[in-house]
Design an enzyme around this catalytic site. Sequence first.
Site: not given
Length: 303
Positions: A120, A222, A283
Amino acid sequence: MTGNIILPSRLMGRRLISTTALRNTPVKLAYTTYDQETSQDKSAKPPVVVMHGLFGSRNNWNSLSKALNQQTSRRIIAIDARNHGESPHTSEMTYQDMAWDIQHLLEKLNIKETILMGHSMGGAAVMLTALTYPYLVDKLVVVDMSPVKTSPSLQEMSVIMAAMSSIDFKGLQSLSQARQHTDKFLSTTIHSPTLRQFLITNVMEDPPGNFRWRVNLPVLVENFSTHIAQFPTIVPRLGGKTFTKPTLFIAGGKSDYIKREDHPGIKKLFPNAEFVYIEDAAHWLHAEKPAEFLKISSDFINS
């Protein structure tokens, strides 16, 4: 058989909480080395460096790293990405930074060539490392991550991050209580018990009586939408770079991170790429189907 934790400097044993102290510099990644089953001529075989995905750590790969070491007779180095595990916290969280961190670690360990494996987010980091520093990489293993499109499922992480950020650890008395509290809170947003259990391994006690996230959650939040979830946008800025050495993409048949229609675009970047799907896995395929994953990855490494 156990792995030996090797710290490259005295800083490796410390938590660096400041998000500004390490700005614009590679961080000294925490890592664990597994070499119990390595043959005497281990120096002749490039080691395998493994990077986890978002919210993971090298500990997630402990069992697989031991098994890979045994199956390949190579040294396995499992690393914590910046802002994860025991690696330092920093305000910078781009894939360029993560690739730089890997290059820096290889330099410090005097590793001239390696096999890179990443899942990932870690898959994107090792892809960029191979494209940027191809001379350092002998082979590449990418676990359920595409360089040409962003999975719609990845965008769901924004909701998960918001839920994680909302948790109040005040008044809790023990780590087990803190993790139970976190599991109950997240259950309203995350219905998968497996995913919740994965996330709450990041709840830690530091100092005693105080609980917090091990990952640098504010920085991940962020940078998520602008960097972490935008790996394919980096590719056009690479100036046509390709990685021509053997590359294996291992995908989950139930995952939407790599689709078969992505193959032509991926092969423009990685012309020697092969694709293998574990059909009954999603996944987190290496955790869901570890035996199948181990055989596929070790056969490729040994080939």
